[in-house]
Design a protein around this motif. Structure first.
Motif, short mmCIF file in Angstrom:
data_model
loop_
_atom_site.label_atom_id
_atom_site.label_comp_id
_atom_site.label_asym_id
_atom_site.label_seq_id
_atom_site.Cartn_x
_atom_site.Cartn_y
_atom_site.Cartn_z
N GLY A 164 0.78 -1.23 0.00
CA GLY A 164 0.00 0.00 0.00
C GLY A 164 0.80 1.27 0.00
N GLN A 165 2.12 1.19 0.11
CA GLN A 165 2.95 2.39 0.14
C GLN A 165 3.97 2.36 -0.99
N PRO A 166 4.40 3.52 -1.47
CA PRO A 166 3.88 4.84 -1.12
C PRO A 166 2.58 5.12 -1.86
N ALA A 167 1.63 5.66 -1.21
CA ALA A 167 0.34 5.96 -1.83
C ALA A 167 0.38 7.38 -2.39
N PRO A 168 -0.32 7.69 -3.45
CA PRO A 168 -1.04 6.73 -4.30
C PRO A 168 -0.13 6.17 -5.40
N GLY A 169 -0.65 5.24 -6.19
CA GLY A 169 0.05 4.78 -7.39
C GLY A 169 1.20 3.83 -7.15
N ALA A 170 1.13 3.03 -6.09
CA ALA A 170 2.26 2.15 -5.79
C ALA A 170 2.12 0.78 -6.43
N TYR A 171 1.22 0.64 -7.39
CA TYR A 171 1.12 -0.61 -8.14
C TYR A 171 2.22 -0.65 -9.19
N THR A 172 2.53 -1.84 -9.71
CA THR A 172 3.60 -1.98 -10.70
C THR A 172 3.15 -1.41 -12.04
N SER A 173 4.04 -0.63 -12.66
CA SER A 173 3.72 -0.01 -13.94
C SER A 173 5.02 0.41 -14.62
N ARG A 207 8.21 0.46 -12.38
CA ARG A 207 7.99 1.17 -11.13
C ARG A 207 7.28 0.25 -10.13
N TYR A 208 7.86 0.15 -8.94
CA TYR A 208 7.23 -0.57 -7.83
C TYR A 208 6.91 -2.03 -8.15
N ALA A 209 7.87 -2.74 -8.73
CA ALA A 209 7.73 -4.20 -8.77
C ALA A 209 7.65 -4.69 -7.33
N ARG A 210 6.72 -5.60 -7.05
CA ARG A 210 6.44 -5.95 -5.66
C ARG A 210 6.44 -7.47 -5.51
N GLY A 211 6.70 -7.92 -4.30
CA GLY A 211 6.66 -9.35 -4.04
C GLY A 211 7.21 -9.69 -2.68
N PRO A 212 7.44 -11.00 -2.43
CA PRO A 212 7.98 -11.41 -1.12
C PRO A 212 9.35 -10.81 -0.84
N ALA A 213 10.16 -10.63 -1.89
CA ALA A 213 11.49 -9.99 -1.77
C ALA A 213 12.39 -10.73 -0.79
N ASN A 214 12.23 -12.04 -0.67
CA ASN A 214 13.11 -12.83 0.19
C ASN A 214 14.32 -13.32 -0.59
N ASN A 215 15.46 -13.36 0.07
CA ASN A 215 16.69 -13.89 -0.54
C ASN A 215 16.99 -13.19 -1.86
N LEU A 216 16.79 -11.91 -1.92
CA LEU A 216 16.84 -11.14 -3.16
C LEU A 216 18.05 -10.22 -3.18
N THR A 217 18.73 -10.16 -4.32
CA THR A 217 19.85 -9.25 -4.53
C THR A 217 19.57 -8.39 -5.76
N PRO A 225 12.14 7.65 -16.33
CA PRO A 225 12.13 8.97 -16.96
C PRO A 225 10.97 9.85 -16.54
N GLU A 226 9.84 9.25 -16.12
CA GLU A 226 8.68 10.05 -15.79
C GLU A 226 8.69 10.53 -14.33
N THR A 227 8.97 9.61 -13.39
CA THR A 227 8.93 9.99 -11.97
C THR A 227 10.28 10.46 -11.45
N GLN A 228 11.35 10.17 -12.20
CA GLN A 228 12.72 10.47 -11.79
C GLN A 228 13.13 9.69 -10.53
N LEU A 229 12.39 8.63 -10.21
CA LEU A 229 12.75 7.73 -9.12
C LEU A 229 13.52 6.54 -9.69
N GLN A 230 14.28 5.87 -8.85
CA GLN A 230 15.17 4.79 -9.29
C GLN A 230 14.63 3.43 -8.83
#
Length: 560
Positions: A164-173, A207-217, A225-230
């Motif tokens: 649910g974070q960061p709201a709004p728009g935290a779904y993958t796109s 943007r905002y690929a999401r998941g369990p994120a266990n054992n991840l490198t 280019p649109e949000t200027q976030l990494q």
């Protein structure tokens, strides 16, 4: 929001001895069959990229279609036969089914016990309700309220966003594809010897690929280019003893012509390295000369299909570098007509008759084979085979000489011919046209001819046409360049060389060495005695092309 000042998340284990680097070729299975991207084109492009490396054996498995397809009852890849599985299968868009339960269980066990898995592009949008698959991916396409999202801060620490974070728009796109600066994060073996950053062609930043994120490198990241976030571009997951790699590289939509993202040298290099790493093979530690810089993309030539043995590699200077300074003109050579009392149509071969000194076999391209005395005084010959009813041929000087084509190209006696071993066989390679058209007839995908290898049996006086046993019957649509050199080796196997299957103006260069399509520019090595056991195995796949087939031989296990 939580900030983690480390490049990998909890649970990462390095298991010494879990993987092995082997001199054997790495076996890769590509699985495709469902996607909102152009998987049909992609499977051929990926096959070309991987096969060009020269150390990877690539096979492709296409899943059945809709859930009602009866093929699902029998589709069950043997994952254990491969070091790495690369899947682009995505049932997220078209309503295609999940894999059968037994296949999913086998795949999860395969990865958990040490198998490698490369999740290609939209495979990260598949099987959303398969928990084990989600654990393998670590990050995937998800709604905003599912899993942890990873963002990279300006100081290259990982920012972990809970559901649910960061709201709004935290779904993958993602935004439009573009040329994007990719930066390494850490020193993963997949990136050994590569620069700290490079310009990737036509890349999606998720943007905002999401998941369990266990054992991840996280291996690399880029700025959206649109949000200027990494956000991450590449990441790996340790799933049990298995290694998993995923990335946003490799976008290809229907209608894309030679897409730059698939030709990008950075994508191709990291993909091959990732496949090797997932197989437990140490990737190379030097960057290729065409790897992109931070300022410029680098595109490689477009290719499709298995492209041979990995590109040219010099072995040694020709003639050890000792080249003559002047041409050498032979002297004392006399050319004279052989068998002047006999008339010939278009002889292609003359070879000794096995076990009968002083006797020859002479082969005519039109489908006739003769036996005669090896003497210029010969006035008679015996016709021992006639297959003019099936050989597609025209004389050099009669009919349409500029379109002369076809006929018998080569023959080979079985090594045990005439020894009492019951193997009195003659192998004949020739062209066959089902309609027996004139060579001037139109030849295309709707009107093909065939390159045929067949065996004929000696009955004591002739090779009977009715004894024909076909080994290869291979679709062709361009007259010319059939090749045809054929001989038995000292190992007892039959060798048959093929040309590029094209002609002087087209249909050749773009398809040469495309080994997973029609046979081109290669050599068949066949066990015609079908010995089996430790020597050879039955044919596993049939050749491409309408009406093509192979039969009546085994494949030597020592084939490369």
């Amino acid at each position: 929001m939580t900030t983690a000042h480390r490049y990998f998340l909890t649970g990462l284990l390095v298991l010494a001895g879990s993987f092995h680097a082997s001199a054997e070729r790495t076996k890769v299975l590509i699985i495709e069959g469902a996607s909102n991207h152009d998987w049909q084109e992609r499977k051929d492009v990926l096959t070309a990229i991987l096969s060009r490396d020269g150390t990877l054996d690539v096979a492709v498995s296409i899943t059945p279609g809709a859930a009602s397809d009866p093929g699902w009852a029998t589709w069950s890849p043997d994952f254990s036969a491969y070091d790495v599985v690369l899947s682009g299968y995505s049932n997220g868009a078209g309503g295609e089914p999940r894999w059968p339960a037994a296949v999913e269980t086998a795949f999860a066990s395969y990865v958990n016990t040490g198998g490698g898995f490369v999740a290609f592009h939209e495979a990260a949008n598949s099987f959303i309700d398969w928990p084990a698959y989600n654990q393998m991916l670590g990050l995937r396409w998800n709604d905003a309220n599912v899993g942890t999202a990873v963002q990279i801060a300006t100081n290259e620490s990982l920012i972990l966003h809970p559901p649910g974070q960061p709201a709004p728009g935290a779904y993958t796109s993602h935004g439009p594809n573009s040329n994007v600066l990719v930066k390494r994060l850490g020193n993963h073996p997949i990136h050994a010897g590569l620069p700290s950053s490079w310009l990737a062609a036509n890349l999606e930043v998720w943007r905002y690929a999401r998941g369990p994120a266990n054992n991840l490198t996280v291996l690399s990241y880029a700025k959206d280019p649109e949000t200027q976030l990494q956000f991450p571009v590449e990441w790996t997951v340790n799933y049990g003893s298995g290694r998993v790699y995923a990335s946003s590289y490799g976008h290809i939509f229907p209608g894309d012509v030679e897409p730059a993202g698939m030709r990008c040298a950075a994508f191709q290099e990291t993909l091959v390295r990732a496949v090797k790493w997932c197989a437990g093979v140490t990737p190379p530690a030097t960057a290729p000369s065409d790897f992109p810089t931070p300022a410029a993309i680098s595109l490689r030539d477009h290719a499709e299909g298995i492209s041979g043995f990995g590109g040219p590699k010099p072995v040694a200077p020709f003639s050890n570098g000792a080249l003559p300074t002047l041409s050498i003109v032979p002297t004392g050579v006399v050319v004279q007509e052989a068998f002047p009392a006999l008339n010939w149509e278009s002889p292609i071969e003359a070879k000794p008759w096995p076990g009968q000194p002083g006797q020859l076999m002479v082969v005519e391209m039109d489908g006739r084979v003769f036996k005669l005395a090896d003497s210029d005084a010969a006035t008679t010959r015996t016709q021992v085979l006639t297959i003019t009813d099936r050989v597609w041929y025209i004389n050099w000087d009669v009919g349409a000489p500029t379109h002369k084509h076809g006929g018998i190209f080569s023959t080979a006696f079985h090594p045990q011919f005439g020894t009492g071993a019951g193997k009195d066989y003659l192998y004949v390679y020739y062209t066959h046209h089902p309609a027996n058209d004139s060579p001037d007839a139109q030849v295309d995908s709707n009107n093909p001819f065939y390159n045929r290898l067949a065996r004929f049996t000696w009955n004591g006086s002739t090779f009977t046409a009715g004894s024909e046993q076909i080994l290869l019957h291979l679709h062709d649509i361009a007259k010319g360049h059939e090749g045809g050199g054929m001989a038995f080796g000292s190992d007892g196997f039959l060798y048959l060389a093929f040309g590029d299957g094209g002609d002087e103006s087209n249909n050749a260069i773009e398809d040469t060495q495309k080994l997973n399509e029609r046979a081109r520019s290669g050599v068949f090595r066949m066990d015609v005695d079908m010995q089996g056991g430790t020597v050879s195995h039955p044919i596993r796949r049939q050749p491409a092309g309408a009406g093509s087939y192979s039969a009546n031989y085994y494949i030597p296990k020592s084939n490369p």
